[in-house]
Scaffold this motif. Structure first.
Motif, PDB file in Angstrom:
ATOM      1  N   GLY A  56       0.815  -1.209   0.000  1.00  0.00           N
ATOM      2  CA  GLY A  56       0.000   0.000   0.000  1.00  0.00           C
ATOM      3  C   GLY A  56       0.847   1.256   0.000  1.00  0.00           C
ATOM      4  O   GLY A  56       1.940   1.302  -0.574  1.00  0.00           O
ATOM      5  N   ASP A  57       0.349   2.313   0.671  1.00  0.00           N
ATOM      6  CA  ASP A  57       1.046   3.600   0.669  1.00  0.00           C
ATOM      7  C   ASP A  57       2.414   3.527   1.324  1.00  0.00           C
ATOM      8  O   ASP A  57       3.248   4.411   1.107  1.00  0.00           O
ATOM      9  CB  ASP A  57       0.204   4.660   1.382  1.00  0.00           C
ATOM     10  CG  ASP A  57      -0.972   5.132   0.546  1.00  0.00           C
ATOM     11  OD1 ASP A  57      -1.102   4.655  -0.606  1.00  0.00           O
ATOM     12  OD2 ASP A  57      -1.758   5.963   1.030  1.00  0.00           O
ATOM     13  N   ALA A  58       2.667   2.536   2.132  1.00  0.00           N
ATOM     14  CA  ALA A  58       4.008   2.362   2.692  1.00  0.00           C
ATOM     15  C   ALA A  58       5.016   2.050   1.598  1.00  0.00           C
ATOM     16  O   ALA A  58       6.202   2.361   1.730  1.00  0.00           O
ATOM     17  CB  ALA A  58       4.004   1.239   3.730  1.00  0.00           C
ATOM     18  N   ALA A  59       4.538   1.459   0.490  1.00  0.00           N
ATOM     19  CA  ALA A  59       5.412   1.077  -0.617  1.00  0.00           C
ATOM     20  C   ALA A  59       5.341   2.052  -1.779  1.00  0.00           C
ATOM     21  O   ALA A  59       6.306   2.189  -2.541  1.00  0.00           O
ATOM     22  CB  ALA A  59       5.055  -0.328  -1.108  1.00  0.00           C
ATOM     23  N   HIS A  60       4.214   2.722  -1.954  1.00  0.00           N
ATOM     24  CA  HIS A  60       4.034   3.614  -3.110  1.00  0.00           C
ATOM     25  C   HIS A  60       2.977   4.653  -2.769  1.00  0.00           C
ATOM     26  O   HIS A  60       1.917   4.326  -2.242  1.00  0.00           O
ATOM     27  CB  HIS A  60       3.600   2.825  -4.339  1.00  0.00           C
ATOM     28  CG  HIS A  60       2.554   1.796  -4.052  1.00  0.00           C
ATOM     29  ND1 HIS A  60       1.232   2.095  -3.800  1.00  0.00           N
ATOM     30  CD2 HIS A  60       2.642   0.440  -3.933  1.00  0.00           C
ATOM     31  CE1 HIS A  60       0.558   0.983  -3.565  1.00  0.00           C
ATOM     32  NE2 HIS A  60       1.391  -0.040  -3.622  1.00  0.00           N
ATOM     33  N   VAL A  61       3.269   5.912  -3.066  1.00  0.00           N
ATOM     34  CA  VAL A  61       2.300   6.983  -2.873  1.00  0.00           C
ATOM     35  C   VAL A  61       1.922   7.476  -4.269  1.00  0.00           C
ATOM     36  O   VAL A  61       2.747   8.062  -4.971  1.00  0.00           O
ATOM     37  CB  VAL A  61       2.867   8.122  -2.014  1.00  0.00           C
ATOM     38  CG1 VAL A  61       1.797   9.182  -1.780  1.00  0.00           C
ATOM     39  CG2 VAL A  61       3.364   7.576  -0.675  1.00  0.00           C
ATOM     40  N   VAL A  62       0.680   7.222  -4.661  1.00  0.00           N
ATOM     41  CA  VAL A  62       0.223   7.454  -6.026  1.00  0.00           C
ATOM     42  C   VAL A  62      -0.626   8.727  -6.068  1.00  0.00           C
ATOM     43  O   VAL A  62      -1.548   8.884  -5.264  1.00  0.00           O
ATOM     44  CB  VAL A  62      -0.617   6.258  -6.521  1.00  0.00           C
ATOM     45  CG1 VAL A  62      -1.092   6.469  -7.957  1.00  0.00           C
ATOM     46  CG2 VAL A  62       0.194   4.957  -6.418  1.00  0.00           C
ATOM     47  N   PRO A  63      -0.349   9.662  -6.994  1.00  0.00           N
ATOM     48  CA  PRO A  63      -1.239  10.814  -7.138  1.00  0.00           C
ATOM     49  C   PRO A  63      -2.679  10.353  -7.366  1.00  0.00           C
ATOM     50  O   PRO A  63      -2.901   9.352  -8.069  1.00  0.00           O
ATOM     51  CB  PRO A  63      -0.686  11.546  -8.362  1.00  0.00           C
ATOM     52  CG  PRO A  63       0.753  11.144  -8.425  1.00  0.00           C
ATOM     53  CD  PRO A  63       0.789   9.730  -7.941  1.00  0.00           C
TER      54      PRO A  63
END
Length: 527
Positions: free
Chosen positions: A303-310
């Motif tokens: 999740g966001d711990a691995a990737h922060v997506v616009p």
């Protein structure tokens, strides 16, 4: 006061959509686990809302799809509005256009709009039904260490201050962009941050009649600096996303003044007399960041711990749900001895390139300010390349996501295509034939393939043969194989291998399974 150490197979940190989905999947695979979440309850703010078709397929497999559809917006509201304000007579409203060609349906579980607060409530209820004592909110992880024997985590009950140590074989960080697990594992994040700043205002207002002729999931405002509205129920419950400049705007003063917040909503809506009640607010920052690694020893990220997506694409949460689906069965296989630890390296090999591509597509949307979604069908074409897939020649040249959306055939690495199976008990789609372990699909019961499956099962590597009720021409069109062929499908619905004929040696399928599972040198499977 410190209690006795707790022992579990997997410690999941973070009880948002990704952590709760991972808990449900681990339960489905029979994996003992503990989930902890620092907040006292689920999200009160809608946050993410779009559930992609691929995520809906995951929830279908878990038996949750119907509950989520009841909690979300009706399909007739899944449109996107563009106008100067909510009463612009020259508005434009677009929807997701279905492919009109016969047999072109791509999924039995279309995407839906279900706001995160409602989504999390459904996921939490089902997760607690499966492991009631092992879903612990208001509990945070303070620190952890890891060695060859596992992870040692220090937890704190935030209500009482009591601390305890948990020993786990594996630690999974589903704890968001500021991940404690990622920081503790020493994994860096790469990519730009601060691409935009937004104030999210959750409010109530009688807007249902105002938008009755233009009901949509999202209302993008073309007036500069006005942001947009997100429908929670397209009646009284809404979210307004207001862009702000942290260098010039006095955010603290604005947050303290509900009358000023209500004026922002009225001005953006174009309704100066609108009766607005502000319920709560949150701020967020648009980033486009990717973890340098998804695994460090016994700690993994999702999740966001691995990737922060616009959010200009609507697939940040969905990418995380895909992480959970990919990781859960691999953890199960490693824990019960069927797979080697190298299988967990394929999690990064398969999911990180896909996240990179989703981030880049979403970032392009944000910069161009045109189009605010990545087509659901694009995610349905996602294909993996790793040692957990026995790829065919030329397959490695293909990107994880194919923008041309041309590949719907059953190729190793890709998702098993959906084909409607009318009249088949318990299986309306080919996707319903898959799982919970490996599945071997053939067009009819076949003694040779059954023998291969029996040999693999006897060696501790169960695989379930299932017949797809298709005549030979339709089977060939679906699979690209003759009537003697078979498809080997992983528990996450992606194809591991396909063959035109059964292997000549008795242990052929067993050897292939061991390759997929990185099982060379692994401990013998548990009985």
């Amino acid at each position: 006061m410190r209690s006795r150490p707790t022992t579990t197979s997997v410690l999941v940190v973070g009880g948002g959509p990704v952590g709760l989905t991972l808990s449900l999947l681990l339960s489905a695979h029979g994996v003992r686990h503990l989930l902890v979440e620092a907040h006292p309850g689920t999200s009160r703010h809608p946050k993410a809302r779009g559930v992609s078709a691929r995520s809906a397929e995951v929830f279908r497999r878990l038996g949750l799809e119907a509950d989520l559809r009841r909690a979300g917006l009706p399909p007739s509201h899944v449109h996107f509005y563009r106008g100067r304000d909510l009463v612009d007579p020259d508005f434009v409203r677009t929807g997701i256009t279905a492919d009109p060609r016969p047999g072109a349906e791509r999924t039995p579980a279309p995407g839906l709009i279900c706001s995160q607060d409602a989504l999390e409530a459904v996921l939490l209820r089902h997760a607690r039904e499966r492991v009631p004592a092992d879903i612990r909110f208001h509990t945070r992880m303070l620190s952890f260490t890891q060695d060859d024997g596992g992870v040692h985590a220090e937890l704190e009950d935030r209500a009482t201050g009591a601390r305890r140590t948990v020993h786990a074989d594996w630690l999974i960080g589903c704890d968001g962009a500021a991940s404690t697990v990622r920081t503790g594992a020493g994994i860096a994040m790469e990519g730009p941050s601060g691409l935009g700043h937004f104030l999210s205002i959750r409010f109530e207002a009688p807007l249902g009649e105002v938008v009755a002729d233009r009901a949509s999931a999202s209302y993008f405002l073309t007036a500069p600096g006005r942001g947009g509205f997100l429908a929670v129920d397209n009646d009284r419950h809404w979210v307004y996303q207001h862009p702000y400049d942290p260098a010039h705007d006095d955010l603290a003063a604005l947050l303290a003044d509900h009358r000023a917040l209500a004026r922002l909503v009225r001005d953006a809506a174009g309704l100066p007399a609108l009766d607005v009640t502000v319920r709560d607010t949150m701020t967020w920052r648009m980033d486009a960041r990717l973890a340098a690694a998804y695994r460090r020893s016994r700690a993994l990220l999702a999740g966001d711990a691995a990737h922060v997506v616009p959010p200009t694409g609507g697939h940040g949460m969905n990418t995380g749900i895909g992480d959970a689906d990919n990781l859960a069965w691999k953890l199960a296989a490693v824990l019960d001895g069927r797979a080697g630890e190298r299988l967990l390296d394929t999690y990064q090999d398969e999911r990180r390139p896909l996240a990179r591509q989703v981030i880049d597509l979403s970032l392009a949307n944000a910069r161009a300010r045109t189009g605010y979604r990545i087509d659901d069908e694009l995610l349905l074409t996602a294909a993996y390349r790793s040692t957990a897939v026995l790829a065919e020649p030329g397959a490695l040249d293909r990107a994880p996501l194919d923008p041309a959306c041309e590949h719907w055939d059953a190729v190793p690495g890709g998702r098993l295509p959906h084909l409607s199976l009318p009249g088949t008990p318990g299986a309306a789609s080919t996707l319903d034939l898959v799982g919970p372990g490996f599945t071997l699909l053939t067009p009819a019961p076949d003694a040779a393939w059954q023998h291969q499956a029996d040999t693999a099962a006897a060696a501790g590597h169960p695989v379930t043969p299932r017949a797809v009720p298709l005549d030979e021409p339709r089977w060939t069109q679906f699979s690209g194989l003759p009537a003697t062929g078979a498809l080997l499908v992983r528990p996450d619905g992606h194809l591991a291998w396909r063959a035109a004929h059964p292997p000549t040696e008795d242990t052929g399928l067993l050897g292939l399974l061991r390759r997929v599972l990185s099982a060379d040198g692994a401990a013998p499977p548990r009985p």
